[in-house]
Design a protein around this motif. Structure first.
Motif, PDB file in Angstrom:
ATOM      1  N   VAL A 146     -11.087  12.162 -15.944  1.00 58.20           N
ATOM      2  CA  VAL A 146     -10.446  12.105 -17.260  1.00 58.20           C
ATOM      3  C   VAL A 146     -11.313  11.294 -18.221  1.00 58.20           C
ATOM      4  CG1 VAL A 146      -8.437  11.229 -18.537  1.00 58.20           C
ATOM      5  CG2 VAL A 146      -8.132  12.356 -16.312  1.00 58.20           C
ATOM      6  N   GLU A 147     -11.441  11.769 -19.441  1.00 59.95           N
ATOM      7  CA  GLU A 147     -12.092  10.985 -20.485  1.00 59.95           C
ATOM      8  C   GLU A 147     -11.014  10.333 -21.347  1.00 59.95           C
ATOM      9  OE1 GLU A 147     -15.057  11.410 -24.391  1.00 59.95           O
ATOM     10  OE2 GLU A 147     -14.781  13.124 -23.022  1.00 59.95           O
ATOM     11  N   ILE A 148     -11.213   9.062 -21.689  1.00 57.00           N
ATOM     12  CA  ILE A 148     -10.268   8.323 -22.517  1.00 57.00           C
ATOM     13  C   ILE A 148     -10.971   7.923 -23.802  1.00 57.00           C
ATOM     14  CG2 ILE A 148      -8.856   6.233 -22.724  1.00 57.00           C
ATOM     15  CD1 ILE A 148      -8.410   6.372 -19.696  1.00 57.00           C
ATOM     16  N   MET A 149     -10.408   8.337 -24.940  1.00 56.27           N
ATOM     17  CA  MET A 149     -10.974   8.014 -26.250  1.00 56.27           C
ATOM     18  C   MET A 149     -10.006   7.079 -26.973  1.00 56.27           C
ATOM     19  SD  MET A 149     -12.367  11.820 -27.351  1.00 56.27           S
ATOM     20  CE  MET A 149     -13.048  11.235 -28.900  1.00 56.27           C
ATOM     21  N   ARG A 150     -10.462   5.882 -27.301  1.00 58.88           N
ATOM     22  CA  ARG A 150      -9.643   4.899 -28.001  1.00 58.88           C
ATOM     23  C   ARG A 150      -9.922   4.955 -29.503  1.00 58.88           C
ATOM     24  NH1 ARG A 150     -11.567   0.202 -26.945  1.00 58.88           N
ATOM     25  NH2 ARG A 150     -13.500   1.042 -26.094  1.00 58.88           N
ATOM     26  N   ARG A 151      -8.964   4.423 -30.255  1.00 62.87           N
ATOM     27  CA  ARG A 151      -9.047   4.375 -31.718  1.00 62.87           C
ATOM     28  C   ARG A 151      -9.253   5.767 -32.327  1.00 62.87           C
ATOM     29  NH1 ARG A 151     -11.073  -1.483 -33.826  1.00 62.87           N
ATOM     30  NH2 ARG A 151      -9.831  -2.684 -32.359  1.00 62.87           N
ATOM     31  N   VAL A 152      -8.459   6.687 -31.815  1.00 65.76           N
ATOM     32  CA  VAL A 152      -8.437   8.052 -32.342  1.00 65.76           C
ATOM     33  C   VAL A 152      -7.001   8.379 -32.712  1.00 65.76           C
ATOM     34  CG1 VAL A 152      -8.770  10.495 -31.830  1.00 65.76           C
ATOM     35  CG2 VAL A 152     -10.449   8.813 -31.029  1.00 65.76           C
ATOM     36  N   GLN A 153      -6.787   8.608 -33.983  1.00 62.08           N
ATOM     37  CA  GLN A 153      -5.457   8.952 -34.482  1.00 62.08           C
ATOM     38  C   GLN A 153      -5.283  10.469 -34.485  1.00 62.08           C
ATOM     39  OE1 GLN A 153      -2.742   6.996 -36.111  1.00 62.08           O
ATOM     40  NE2 GLN A 153      -1.798   8.994 -35.745  1.00 62.08           N
ATOM     41  N   VAL A 154      -4.154  10.942 -33.945  1.00 56.51           N
ATOM     42  CA  VAL A 154      -3.828  12.368 -34.024  1.00 56.51           C
ATOM     43  C   VAL A 154      -2.982  12.587 -35.267  1.00 56.51           C
ATOM     44  CG1 VAL A 154      -2.592  14.260 -32.927  1.00 56.51           C
ATOM     45  CG2 VAL A 154      -4.004  12.731 -31.542  1.00 56.51           C
ATOM     46  N   ASP A 155      -3.447  13.451 -36.153  1.00 48.72           N
ATOM     47  CA  ASP A 155      -2.771  13.701 -37.426  1.00 48.72           C
ATOM     48  C   ASP A 155      -2.035  15.030 -37.485  1.00 48.72           C
ATOM     49  OD1 ASP A 155      -3.405  11.300 -38.684  1.00 48.72           O
ATOM     50  OD2 ASP A 155      -5.387  12.034 -39.259  1.00 48.72           O
ATOM     51  N   GLY A 156      -2.192  15.866 -36.455  1.00 50.81           N
ATOM     52  CA  GLY A 156      -1.482  17.133 -36.489  1.00 50.81           C
ATOM     53  C   GLY A 156      -1.893  18.037 -35.352  1.00 50.81           C
ATOM     54  N   PHE A 157      -1.089  19.099 -35.201  1.00 44.87           N
ATOM     55  CA  PHE A 157      -1.350  20.104 -34.172  1.00 44.87           C
ATOM     56  C   PHE A 157      -1.200  21.488 -34.800  1.00 44.87           C
ATOM     57  CE2 PHE A 157       0.842  16.473 -32.248  1.00 44.87           C
ATOM     58  CZ  PHE A 157      -0.060  16.068 -31.276  1.00 44.87           C
ATOM     59  N   THR A 158      -2.114  22.368 -34.469  1.00 47.64           N
ATOM     60  CA  THR A 158      -2.043  23.748 -34.955  1.00 47.64           C
ATOM     61  C   THR A 158      -2.124  24.687 -33.756  1.00 47.64           C
ATOM     62  OG1 THR A 158      -3.113  23.201 -37.067  1.00 47.64           O
ATOM     63  CG2 THR A 158      -3.119  25.527 -36.395  1.00 47.64           C
ATOM     64  N   ARG A 159      -1.188  25.644 -33.711  1.00 47.02           N
ATOM     65  CA  ARG A 159      -1.199  26.639 -32.647  1.00 47.02           C
ATOM     66  C   ARG A 159      -2.028  27.837 -33.101  1.00 47.02           C
ATOM     67  NH1 ARG A 159      -0.714  26.883 -27.230  1.00 47.02           N
ATOM     68  NH2 ARG A 159       0.363  28.765 -26.501  1.00 47.02           N
ATOM     69  N   ARG A 160      -3.039  28.195 -32.319  1.00 41.79           N
ATOM     70  CA  ARG A 160      -3.898  29.337 -32.639  1.00 41.79           C
ATOM     71  C   ARG A 160      -4.049  30.185 -31.387  1.00 41.79           C
ATOM     72  NH1 ARG A 160      -9.796  27.944 -34.551  1.00 41.79           N
ATOM     73  NH2 ARG A 160      -9.958  27.468 -32.310  1.00 41.79           N
ATOM     74  N   GLY A 161      -3.395  31.341 -31.398  1.00 45.39           N
ATOM     75  CA  GLY A 161      -3.417  32.185 -30.212  1.00 45.39           C
ATOM     76  C   GLY A 161      -2.747  31.483 -29.056  1.00 45.39           C
ATOM     77  N   ASP A 162      -3.465  31.351 -27.967  1.00 46.32           N
ATOM     78  CA  ASP A 162      -2.938  30.688 -26.771  1.00 46.32           C
ATOM     79  C   ASP A 162      -3.417  29.241 -26.656  1.00 46.32           C
ATOM     80  OD1 ASP A 162      -1.598  32.975 -25.992  1.00 46.32           O
ATOM     81  OD2 ASP A 162      -3.305  33.751 -24.845  1.00 46.32           O
ATOM     82  N   GLU A 163      -3.962  28.697 -27.733  1.00 47.97           N
ATOM     83  CA  GLU A 163      -4.517  27.355 -27.668  1.00 47.97           C
ATOM     84  C   GLU A 163      -3.907  26.452 -28.733  1.00 47.97           C
ATOM     85  OE1 GLU A 163      -8.982  27.619 -25.938  1.00 47.97           O
ATOM     86  OE2 GLU A 163      -8.761  28.206 -28.041  1.00 47.97           O
ATOM     87  N   TRP A 164      -4.028  25.163 -28.504  1.00 45.49           N
ATOM     88  CA  TRP A 164      -3.666  24.142 -29.489  1.00 45.49           C
ATOM     89  C   TRP A 164      -4.923  23.538 -30.082  1.00 45.49           C
ATOM     90  CZ3 TRP A 164       0.934  23.321 -31.547  1.00 45.49           C
ATOM     91  CH2 TRP A 164       2.075  23.724 -30.848  1.00 45.49           C
ATOM     92  N   ILE A 165      -4.873  23.281 -31.366  1.00 41.54           N
ATOM     93  CA  ILE A 165      -5.938  22.508 -32.020  1.00 41.54           C
ATOM     94  C   ILE A 165      -5.347  21.160 -32.380  1.00 41.54           C
ATOM     95  CG2 ILE A 165      -7.578  22.386 -33.925  1.00 41.54           C
ATOM     96  CD1 ILE A 165      -7.336  25.432 -34.140  1.00 41.54           C
ATOM     97  N   VAL A 166      -5.916  20.110 -31.834  1.00 44.66           N
ATOM     98  CA  VAL A 166      -5.462  18.749 -32.091  1.00 44.66           C
ATOM     99  C   VAL A 166      -6.356  18.157 -33.177  1.00 44.66           C
ATOM    100  CG1 VAL A 166      -4.950  16.501 -31.074  1.00 44.66           C
ATOM    101  CG2 VAL A 166      -4.792  18.573 -29.663  1.00 44.66           C
ATOM    102  N   HIS A 167      -5.755  17.809 -34.307  1.00 43.11           N
ATOM    103  CA  HIS A 167      -6.517  17.295 -35.450  1.00 43.11           C
ATOM    104  C   HIS A 167      -6.588  15.773 -35.360  1.00 43.11           C
ATOM    105  CE1 HIS A 167      -6.245  21.317 -37.029  1.00 43.11           C
ATOM    106  NE2 HIS A 167      -4.922  21.278 -37.003  1.00 43.11           N
ATOM    107  N   CYS A 168      -7.798  15.259 -35.303  1.00 41.24           N
ATOM    108  CA  CYS A 168      -8.013  13.840 -35.012  1.00 41.24           C
ATOM    109  C   CYS A 168      -8.839  13.176 -36.119  1.00 41.24           C
ATOM    110  CB  CYS A 168      -8.771  13.675 -33.683  1.00 41.24           C
ATOM    111  SG  CYS A 168      -8.036  14.534 -32.281  1.00 41.24           S
ATOM    112  N   ARG A 169      -8.737  11.851 -36.156  1.00 37.43           N
ATOM    113  CA  ARG A 169      -9.635  11.055 -37.015  1.00 37.43           C
ATOM    114  C   ARG A 169      -9.876   9.711 -36.349  1.00 37.43           C
ATOM    115  NH1 ARG A 169      -6.117   7.651 -40.849  1.00 37.43           N
ATOM    116  NH2 ARG A 169      -3.998   8.348 -40.382  1.00 37.43           N
ATOM    117  N   ARG A 170     -11.050   9.210 -36.577  1.00 43.17           N
ATOM    118  CA  ARG A 170     -11.408   7.890 -36.055  1.00 43.17           C
ATOM    119  C   ARG A 170     -10.686   6.817 -36.861  1.00 43.17           C
ATOM    120  NH1 ARG A 170     -13.979   7.698 -31.078  1.00 43.17           N
ATOM    121  NH2 ARG A 170     -15.490   9.408 -30.937  1.00 43.17           N
TER     122      ARG A 170
END
Length: 829
Positions: free
Chosen positions: A166-190
Motif C-alpha cells: 500500500v502507498e500512503i500519501m499524506r497532506r492530500v485533500q480530496v475535493d471530489g469524486f467523479t464517476r466515469r464509466g466503471d471507474e472513479w476519478i478522485v480529485h485531489c490537491r496538495r
C-alpha cells in the motif's frame, strides 16, 4: 505522480489504516491511502484508546473480538509495538437491573467465544482494594482486553499496509469524486502548511480507481455530499480528564500489576490508569453535537474548551468509587469531537445510489472497532460478502428522510445512552413522532405504546391510560407483558388488528420485470392474482432480502419487504435493475411505501369482520377459500375505501393484509373497528405479532434471516425452486449446510423469556444461538428460533438455553409447532 490504483482509501486514522492493511492482506495490494493531514490527526489522536468488548450487537461483538485479537499480532508482523496494555476490563453494576443487562450481553459473548468472568463485590475488593464495592451488586470482567495507544496501533497498521504494497500519501485533500464509466476519478490537491494551518493552494491532480473507501471521521458529511448522499454521521463533544499521580495507586503498583480499566455504567464513566494517575471519561447528559454543517477547513488536531460543570456529577462519582482520587489534582483535559450515528453503530458498507463506493464512517468507538471493521469491510469489497451479517451496520439502514437536525438530536442521545440501561425492548425518546401513519392519534388514544422502525411510529402493544412504558421496561417480563399476552390470545381466539404501514413497498414494472425478478429471487414467480414469499440471494448464496411478491399483471409486481430495510432494499433493486436492463429489457422500480397504508387483520373472526363491510353483491361468498384463496390478492372495496387485499397473515391465523391509499386510512380504521366490535376485535402491536410468528416458525429478516445463512440453512427449502436458475444458486449449493435453523420450546424461568440472543448448549458446549425469542400462548412456555450444528437439529433433540447465567431445558420441535397443517390459515367460511 501516482495516477491510478485499484482502491483508494480516504482517511488516515485508525479505521482508514486498518482498511488499507486488510485490503492488501486480501490481495488488493494496489491500494492507495490518502490523508489530508498526518496519520492519526483526526479523532484518533485524542481517543482514550479503550477496547471494550461489551456491545449488545452480535455483529459488533464479532468486530470488537477481531480487533482485540488482531492488535496483539501487529508487533510480531511489523516490529512496531502497538501499545496494547492487556489489563482487563471490570464493568461494575450498582443494581440488579444492571446485572441483568450484563447477563443478557454475556450470552451473546458466549456464543462468539469472548472470555469473561463474574465477580462479587467481595471478590472485587479482594483483587482491587482501591475500589469501594459495598454498594455494588457485582461485575462482569473481561480479562483479555484493556487499552491501547491509538497513535501506535494506527502506525503499526500503516506499516503493515506499506509492507504489503500500500502507498500512503499524506497532506492530500480530496475535493471530489467523479464517476466515469466503471471507474472513479478522485480529485485531489496538495495541502500546504502556513504557520501551523493547513491550506489549499498546492498542486491539484486526479487519481483513477475502481473502488473508493472513505474513513473520514468528523468529515463524513462533507465526504458523502461529494457523491450526492447524506449520512447521519455527526460528531459529539467527548471530554476526559487526566489526574496527577495518585499515591495510593503508586503504592498499589509496587506489589500488583497494572490496574484494570474500570467502568461504572450506572455512574456513566470509564476510568483507567495513566502514569500513576487516572483518566476519567464520562458520558454525561447534554454533550452537544458539533460540526453539524461540516468541519471548518482550519480545524486540525484541535480541541474544544473543557466544560467541567457538565461532568461534575461523574467526577464526584469517581471519587466515591475510588476514594483515593479525592486528593488528586487535574493534570490534563481533553474535549474533542467523536463521530456518532443515530443508533450508535458505525456505517460500514456500500454507499447508496452509486457503484463501488464504500463508507466506513460514524465510529464512536473507533479504536475498538477499527481492526474488525477493516477486516470485514475488505471481505465485502474483495469477496462480495463478509462472513458475518453486516446488515445492522449497513449505511443504507437510514433512509433519505434523515437530515441534519434529526441526526444531531439522535447522535447526542446515542452519546448519552452509552451507559444507560440497554433493554432489548428499549425505545429512545429523542426525535420521536416524526413519521406517523394517519391512524397514529387514534391508536394513541386507544393506549398504543409506540416503538419506531425506520422512523415510523408503530404500536408495540396497547395498555390502559396512565401506563408508563419506560417504567415497564425490563430484561425480564416487564409491566407490558400481560398486555402482549392478552393481544396474542385475542389473535388466536377472536381477531387482532395491527398497523403495518411501515412495511417497505415497491412496484416493479416494465417489459424486463418478469425476467429480472425470476433471476433475482429463488422461488417461482406467482401467477397473476397470486402471491409468493421468496428471497433475493447474494452472490455467495446467502439471504440478501426477503420479498412478498404480489403479481398484478404480466409484467407488473407489487413487492413488500421489511420496514427497516426500505432504503436498503430500494438501493438494491435500483442497482440490480440497472445492471440487468440490457439483458432483460427496461425495468422500472418505484418506491411506493408512503403511498400505501397497511392494516393486518388476523384471527378466526377476521373473515366475519370483513363480511360486515365488503362492498360486494354477495359478501357471504366474496371471502371464501374458493373466491379468495390463501396466498392470493384481490382488489376489493371496504366501504368507500379501495383496498389491495392480500390473503396472508404473519401470525399464522386466517387473515388479510389490507393495503389501502394512505389518505383513506382513518376512514378504514373506523370502519374496521366498528365492524369488529361485536366479533371481539382487539388492537395489537408488534410484540404480540413477534410471539405469534415464532409459533409458526416464520423467520424474521434481520434476525433469523441474513447474509450469513443460505435459504437451505434457514430451513426455507420450500421457497427454493431448484428447477430454475437464479442469482446465487450455485454458491448456495456449494456452501452446503454449515448450521441449521430450528424452533425450540424452552422451560425457562417464571419471570423471563428469551430475547433472541441466547447461547444454545449441548453437553455443556455452545453449539448455536437463538436469533428470536419470546413467549408462546399456545404452549404456555418460552419459544425461540435459532441456528445450531446440523447434527443437533433433529426434532426432539434436547438442548440447553442460557438465560440469566443459568441453563434451561430446551427441545427442538417441528417447524410450525402451532397448527403445522395450516388448518387455521386455510379456514373456510
Amino acid at each position: 505522480m501516482r495516477t491510478h490504483a485499484r482502491a483508494v482509501v480516504v482517511g488516515g486514522g485508525a479505521v482508514g489504516a486498518s482498511i488499507a492493511y486488510h485490503m492488501a492482506k486480501a490481495g488488493w495490494t494496489d491500494t492507495l491511502l490518502l490523508e489530508r493531514d498526518e496519520l492519526t490527526a483526526g479523532s484518533t489522536w485524542h481517543a482514550a484508546g479503550l477496547l471494550p468488548y461489551f456491545n449488545m450487537s452480535y455483529a459488533t461483538t464479532w468486530i470488537h473480538d477481531y480487533s482485540i485479537k488482531f492488535y496483539k499480532t501487529l508487533e510480531e508482523e511489523t516490529g512496531l509495538n502497538a501499545g496494547f496494555s492487556v489489563v482487563g476490563n471490570l464493568r461494575m453494576a450498582q443494581s440488579t437491573a444492571r446485572m441483568d443487562e450484563y447477563m443478557t450481553y454475556a450470552t451473546t459473548a458466549e456464543s462468539v467465544g469472548v472470555p469473561f468472568e463474574w465477580l462479587t463485590p467481595a471478590q472485587m475488593k479482594d483483587r482491587w482494594p482501591l475500589l469501594r464495592t459495598e454498594d455494588l451488586e457485582g461485575a462482569i470482567y473481561h480479562p483479555t482486553d484493556g487499552y491501547i495507544n491509538p497513535a501506535d496501533v494506527t502506525q503499526a497498521m500503516a506499516k503493515g499496509a506499506r509492507q504489503r504494497g500500500v502507498e500512503i500519501m499524506r497532506r492530500v485533500q480530496v475535493d471530489g469524486f467523479t464517476r466515469r464509466g466503471d471507474e472513479w476519478i478522485v480529485h485531489c490537491r496538495r495541502m500546504l502548511d502556513r504557520g501551523g494551518n493547513l491550506i489549499g493552494g498546492g498542486e491539484t491532480f486526479d487519481i483513477t480507481c475502481e473502488h473508493v473507501i472513505t474513513a473520514t471521521g468528523n468529515h463524513a458529511q462533507r465526504t458523502a455530499a461529494m457523491i450526492g448522499a447524506y449520512i447521519p454521521a455527526i460528531p459529539v463533544e467527548h471530554q476526559f480528564i487526566v489526574t496527577e499521580k495518585d499515591p495510593a495507586l503508586v503504592d498499589y503498583r509496587r506489589t500488583h500489576g497494572e490496574h484494570p480499566v474500570l467502568r461504572d455504567a450506572d455512574a456513566k464513566w470509564y476510568v483507567r490508569e495513566e502514569r500513576g494517575g487516572w483518566i476519567l471519561g464520562p458520558y454525561e447528559r447534554n454533550a452537544p453535537a458539533c460540526f453539524k454543517f461540516g468541519v471548518p477547513d482550519s480545524f486540525r488536531a484541535d480541541l474544544f474548551p473543557l466544560d467541567l460543570g457538565r461532568i461534575e456529577q461523574e467526577y464526584m462519582s469517581m471519587i466515591h468509587r475510588i476514594p483515593s482520587t479525592e486528593n488528586c489534582g487535574l493534570k490534563d483535559d481533553f474535549n474533542g469531537p467523536i463521530c456518532y450515528t443515530p443508533d450508535g453503530n458505525p456505517l460500514i458498507g456500500p454507499a447508496p445510489g452509486v457503484e463501488n463506493f464504500w463508507f466506513a464512517e460514524g465510529f464512536s468507538f473507533g479504536i475498538t472497532a477499527a481492526g474488525g471493521a477493516g477486516h470485514y469491510l475488505s471481505q465485502l469489497i474483495t469477496e462480495g460478502e463478509a462472513e458475518i451479517d453486516m446488515w445492522s451496520l449497513d449505511p443504507r439502514r437510514f433512509g433519505g428522510w434523515v437530515n441534519r437536525e434529526y441526526a444531531a438530536k439522535k447522535n447526542e442521545e446515542a452519546y448519552e445512552h452509552v451507559y444507560i440501561l440497554h433493554h432489548p425492548d428499549e425505545e429512545r425518546p429523542a426525535a420521536r413522532g416524526l413519521r406517523t401513519a394517519p391512524c397514529h392519534d387514534r391508536m394513541a388514544a386507544a393506549g398504543a405504546q409506540f416503538g419506531q422502525v425506520n422512523g415510523w411510529e408503530r404500536p408495540n402493544y396497547f395498555a390502559p391510560a396512565g401506563f408508563d412504558d419506560h417504567a415497564a421496561r425490563s430484561f425480564r417480563r416487564g409491566g407490558w407483558w400481560q398486555y402482549v399476552e392478552a393481544e396474542a390470545k385475542a389473535v388466536r381466539e377472536t381477531a387482532g388488528l395491527f398497523d403495518a404501514t411501515a412495511f417497505a413497498k415497491h412496484r416493479i414494472t416494465g417489459p424486463g420485470a418478469t425476467r429480472f425478478l425470476d433471476w433475482l429471487t429463488c422461488n417461482k414467480l406467482p401467477r397473476i392474482g397470486r402471491i409468493n414469499l421468496t428471497y433475493g440471494l447474494t452472490d455467495k448464496g446467502t439471504i440478501r432480502t426477503e420479498f412478498t411478491i404480489v403479481r398484478e399483471g404480466e409484467d407488473q409486481y407489487y413487492l413488500v419487504t421489511a420496514g427497516a430495510a426500505q432504503a436498503y432494499d430500494h438501493d438494491y433493486l435500483v442497482k440490480e435493475a440497472a445492471r440487468k436492463r440490457d439483458e432483460f429489457g427496461w425495468i422500472e422500480v418505484q418506491d411506493v411505501t408512503t403511498q400505501w397504508g397497511v392494516f393486518a387483520l388476523a384471527g378466526p373472526a377476521s373473515r366475519d369482520i370483513l363480511k360486515e363491510i365488503i362492498s360486494d353483491a354477495t359478501p357471504e361468498n366474496a371471502l371464501t377459500n374458493k373466491a379468495f384463496p390463501w396466498l392470493s390478492a384481490k382488489n376489493i372495496d371496504l366501504g368507500m375505501c379501495p383496498v389491495k387485499a392480500i390473503r396472508v397473515a404473519y401470525t399464522g391465523e386466517l387473515g388479510w393484509e389490507l393495503h389501502h391509499p394512505i389518505e383513506m386510512q382513518n376512514y378504514l380504521y373506523d370502519l374496521l373497528m366498528q365492524a369488529g366490535e361485536k366479533h371481539g376485535l382487539k388492537l395489537c402491536g408488534a410484540r404480540a405479532q413477534n410471539w405469534l410468528r415464532q409459533e409458526k416458525s416464520y423467520r424474521a429478516f434481520g434476525s433469523d434471516l441474513g447474509r450469513d445463512a443460505t435459504p437451505l440453512e434457514a430451513g426455507l427449502d420450500r421457497f427454493v425452486d431448484m428447477d430454475k436458475d437464479f442469482r446465487g444458486k450455485q454458491a448456495m449449493l456449494d456452501t452446503g449446510i454449515r448450521s441449521k435453523c430450528i424452533t425450540v420450546l424452552i422451560d425457562g424461568p417464571d419471570d423471563a423469556d428469551p430475547w433472541g440472543r441466547e447461547a444454545l448448549l449441548h453437553d455443556g458446549a455452545v453449539i448455536g444461538r437463538l436469533t428470536s425469542g419470546g413467549y408462546s400462548v399456545a404452549f404456555g412456555k418460552s419459544i425461540g428460533i435459532g441456528y445450531v450444528d446440523p447434527a443437533l437439529a433433529a426434532v426432539g433433540t434436547r438442548l440447553k438455553a442460557r438465560m440469566f447465567n443459568k441453563t434451561w431445558d430446551a427441545e427442538v420441535v417441528e417447524d410450525s409447532p402451532y397448527d403445522p397443517g395450516n388448518a387455521a390459515i386455510r379456514m373456510n367460511g
